[in-house]
Design an enzyme around this catalytic site. Structure first.
Site, PDB file in Angstrom:
ATOM      1  CG  ASP A  79     -30.038   8.170 -27.553  1.00 52.47           C
ATOM      2  OD1 ASP A  79     -29.891   7.874 -26.260  1.00 52.47           O
ATOM      3  OD2 ASP A  79     -30.066   7.609 -28.447  1.00 52.47           O
ATOM      4  CD  GLU A  86     -28.412   1.737 -27.842  1.00 51.60           C
ATOM      5  OE1 GLU A  86     -27.952   2.785 -28.134  1.00 51.60           O
ATOM      6  OE2 GLU A  86     -28.810   1.703 -26.750  1.00 51.60           O
TER       7      GLU A  86
HETATM    8  C1  BGC Z   1     -30.443   4.635 -26.934  1.00 49.89           C
HETATM    9  C2  BGC Z   1     -31.686   5.257 -26.639  1.00 49.89           C
HETATM   10  C3  BGC Z   1     -32.143   4.848 -24.974  1.00 49.89           C
HETATM   11  C4  BGC Z   1     -30.799   5.321 -24.193  1.00 49.89           C
HETATM   12  C5  BGC Z   1     -31.101   5.070 -22.426  1.00 49.89           C
HETATM   13  C6  BGC Z   1     -29.313   5.008 -25.696  1.00 49.89           C
HETATM   14  O1  BGC Z   1     -28.131   4.580 -26.189  1.00 49.89           O
HETATM   15  O2  BGC Z   1     -29.963   5.297 -28.229  1.00 49.89           O
HETATM   16  O3  BGC Z   1     -32.676   4.363 -27.443  1.00 49.89           O
HETATM   17  O4  BGC Z   1     -33.395   5.330 -24.674  1.00 49.89           O
HETATM   18  O5  BGC Z   1     -29.797   4.973 -24.676  1.00 49.89           O
HETATM   19  O6  BGC Z   1     -31.006   3.967 -22.233  1.00 49.89           O
END
Ligand code: BGC
Length: 748
Positions: A308, A518
């Site tokens: 991630d 997030e």
């Molecule tokens: C998130 C992921 C996402 C990635 C790319 C990360 O911060 O946890 O779910 O796919 O960013 O955008």
């Protein structure tokens, strides 16, 4: 042959037609092996490097719309660092045409200017449709899709998403989120399919099959690679805050959190993204137990494991299990991460190169990772054609696709309360529309829409109605007043709303959350912000019948006003069609059929889930007493269950059990009912849950119509994760429950 590049392309094309997909356990195809053998160490390490689009755009780090690729930066990335993958959007959503130009520019440099002409694999978060493409078909977020209890809608969503991102030239979707939503504070709850592992597993299969197809062929402009994320245990932080520690015993991990990933692997998911955080003090990015032993060894996953965002560096900077950034790279790569979402510099590339050159990371490990990445590109047909289709056909965001998204939104809406049958409203009713989510498109969509946070209201296309606009269109402008009353966290003028309500027959109060995504969505209190509760209380005090509409990504507590509202409608984050769908339910054009895929808590310190243990529901002190239970949802009609029968009272090992039940629409209008089968293991060596969902189906019945539904349970459905952390099936008595009916049987 003019150049090695042309030679490889020809080789690739030949191999692609002969063997598009690696056979199980066969490792990379001959074409990939040939290519790998010709690659320098630098080229291989570059393939494992994923950068974010803004790094190759003009103005970085102050990248602005309209986003423009900076060719020297792109050439640096692809020619100097041999970057294999690019992700995301840079700034905000682009038009389809802009995307096609962006991807074409990238693939031109990758395939025409690099030594070996290896195409880039572009990845994006298209988690409820192609949210980073303006005008795309957008669906309810996963939690709402789960509330439909209709896997076929999830499959269609994924199929449309695959088509629409591929139309942009993007073959890789960082979706589905398969984390289990068992911590309602967690700001990513709406990205999950809810609290139950079985429901989430069914949806996982449907989504992966929809995105990737079911025949293993991804080399078409109709399909895209899925990414099951965030493996594993990400969704259960003790504090409820994103990217904070989870403490999950292995038995619980396997019982509740592993099944949807297992389902995705069994459905052939091509990629897996790693949990950004830690379990029991072990960051998952550094754990060969989770990545190798469990995911590859036990589940048999053969695809690409991608980190991630910045999470390899986080092993050093945040988690402090690596004393240097270089050690962090060694740990993650040796634990099993194949591709690093670095994403804003080339540190991973530099450090990994050093590690291999000094012999700390064996080149064999690099070959293993790069073989998988190249195979993914080959499976997607990128060696044969890395470009967007010549023309995006009329199917992109077509009326048919939108109709499916509208159907999904309608089927997700969950009626939680309807005192005195206040709903459906007559279209001649005079209504006050109020509340912070009534007239905002961003609230209907949530994160990963147009921007990461989804909060740029000004950028939302206006071709679908807000809730207010849909109500006006239904009831007529002359019958609708709008007074916002409050913002999400602040009073504007509650008195004005109450005054306006006095001349209305009903107040439709649209509550909930502003968009977030997030960590910025972290909260410390699950309670709905006080001004919103006060708005409802004030309207109710003025004796105006109140319909509460909840537009929210997690169950914000509304207990203090639940008695004051005559009707409560849960809309989750229903997407752009949500305004229409909500109005359709409120005014009875649609009979609601959504059911909660989560428990709606009554109190902030009582987050007991539906599949709790007996001790959690043992007496008046310990009770499963949510405001609304998992699986709950009302209809404008009524259903009666009868004739629950089992084809056997005693089961031998290996036998299956057929459960039959009749469902009858005993009300006045047609409607859909989700028939839910729960199983209870009455006694077991590990304390059994009170009940667990094992099967469900949605039936559509006319008034007076009756249907018999059959479910088949297999021995493994009777199992649980035993003391040895393995699936255990023990003899004894079990109870099957559908509706209020219960039957028991014995497993010998
Ligand atoms: C998130 C992921 C996402 C990635 C790319 C990360 O911060 O946890 O779910 O796919 O960013 O955008």
């Amino acid at each position: 042959m003019k150049s090695p590049q042309a030679l490889l392309l020809a080789l690739a094309l030949g191999a692609v037609t002969m063997a598009q997909t690696a056979t199980p356990d066969a490792g990379p195809s001959p074409m990939v092996r040939t290519l790998l053998a010709q690659m320098s160490l630098e080229e291989k390490v570059g393939q494992m490097t994923q950068i974010s689009l803004e790094l190759v755009c003009k103005g970085y780090p102050m990248t602005q719309d309209p986003l423009e690729i900076d060719l020297p930066s792109l050439r640096r990335a692809l020619l100097e660092y041999h970057v294999g993958s690019i992700l995301n959007v840079g700034t905000s959503a682009h038009t389809l045409e802009r995307w096609r130009e962006i991807i074409t520019t990238i693939q031109d440099v990758a395939t025409k200017e690099t030594r070996l002409g290896i195409p880039v694999i572009y990845g994006i978060d298209a988690v409820h449709g192609a949210g980073y493409t303006l005008g795309a078909t957008l669906f309810p977020q996963h939690l709402g899709m789960a509330a439909t209890w209709e896997p076929e809608l999830v499959r269609k969503e994924a199929e449309i998403t695959a088509y629409e991102i591929r139309a942009c030239g993007i073959p890789w979707n960082f979706s589905p989120v398969l984390d289990i939503g068992r911590q309602p504070l967690w700001p990513r709850l709406w990205e999950t399919f809810g609290e139950d592992p079985y429901l989430a597993s069914v949806m996982a299969r449907a989504y992966v099959a929809g995105l990737q197809g079911s025949d293993g062929r991804l080399d078409t402009h109709e399909r895209a690679a899925a990414c099951a994320k965030h493996y594993l245990g990400y969704s259960f932080p003790l504090t409820g805050k994103d990217r904070t520690p989870a403490w999950i015993p292995e038995r619980m991990l396997r019982e509740y959190f592993l099944p949807p990933f297992q389902a995705a692997v069994q459905t052939g998911v091509k990629t897996v993204m790693v949990n950004s955080s830690e379990i029991n003090g072990i960051p998952v990015h550094a754990s060969s137990f989770y990545l190798r032993d469990l995911l590859r060894g036990e589940l048999g996953f053969q695809g690409v494991i991608v980190s991630d965002w910045a999470d390899i560096r986080n092993l050093h900077e945040r988690d402090r299990v690596a004393s240097t950034p270089k050690e962090a790279v060694r740990m993650a790569v040796m634990a099993g991460v194949d591709m690093s979402m670095v994403p804003l510099d080339y540190s991973f590339y530099d450090l990994l190169l050093e590690l291999v050159r000094e012999g700390t990371v064996p080149e064999g490990r690099i070959d293993e990772a790069v073989g998988r990445i190249l195979q993914l590109k080959a499976d997607l047909g990128l060696f044969a054609d890395p470009y967007p289709p010549k023309e995006a056909s009329g199917r992109f965001a077509s009326p048919d696709c939108r109709e499916i998204a509208l159907q999904a939104a309608r089927e997700s809406i969950t009626l939680l309360k309807n005192s005195g049958k206040l709903l459906p409203l007559s279209s001649s009713a005079k209504v006050l529309v109020t509340g912070p989510t009534a007239h905002k498109r961003s609230c209907l969509n949530g994160g990963w829409t147009i921007t990461w946070q989804g909060d740029r209201e000004d950028l939302y296309p206006k071709d679908t109605p807000t809730i207010l606009e849909a109500i006006v269109a239904t009831a007529g402008r002359e019958r609708v007043k709008y007074v916002p009353g409050v913002e999400v966290n602040r009073e504007i003028d509650i008195k004005a709303a109450v005054k306006a309500a006095r001349t209305a027959d009903v107040a439709i109060v649209c509550l909930g959350e502003d968009p977030y995504c997030e960590t910025p969505g972290n909260i410390s209190d699950l309670t709905l912000p006080e001004p919103q509760l006060r708005l409802v209380a004030s309207l109710a005090a003025a004796k105006v019948p109140v319909v509460v509409v909840l537009v929210e990504g997690r169950p914000r507590l509304i207990t203090s006003i639940a008695d004051k509202a005559a009707a409560i409608v849960m809309a989750y984050l229903p997407g752009p069609q949500g305004g229409q769908a909500i109005a359709d339910v409120l005014f009875g054009r649609v009979n609601p059929s959504g059911k909660l895929p989560i428990t709606y808590p009554r109190a902030c310190n009582d987050l007991t889930l539906y599949d709790h243990k007996h001790s959690e529901n043992a007496n008046s002190f310990n009770r499963y007493d949510p405001l609304f239970p998992f699986g709950f949802g009302l209809s404008y009609t009524s259903f009666a269950y009868g004739d629950l029968t089992l084809d056997k009272e005693t089961l031998g090992r290996g036998d299956s059990l057929t459960v039959s039940v009749t469902v009858e629409n005993v009300g006045q209008r047609s409607g859909k009912e989700v028939v839910q089968l729960y199983l209870s293991d009455l006694y077991a060596s590990v304390t059994p849950s009170v009940r667990r969902l094992k099967r469900f189906t949605k039936v559509d019945l006319w008034p007076g119509e009756k249907q018999t539904v059959h479910f088949t349970l297999h021995e493994s459905d009777l199992g649980f994760i035993g003391m040895d952390n393995r699936l255990t099936v023990e003899p004894g008595q079990f109870a099957v429950r559908v509706g209020d009916l219960v039957r028991t049987f014995v497993l010998e």
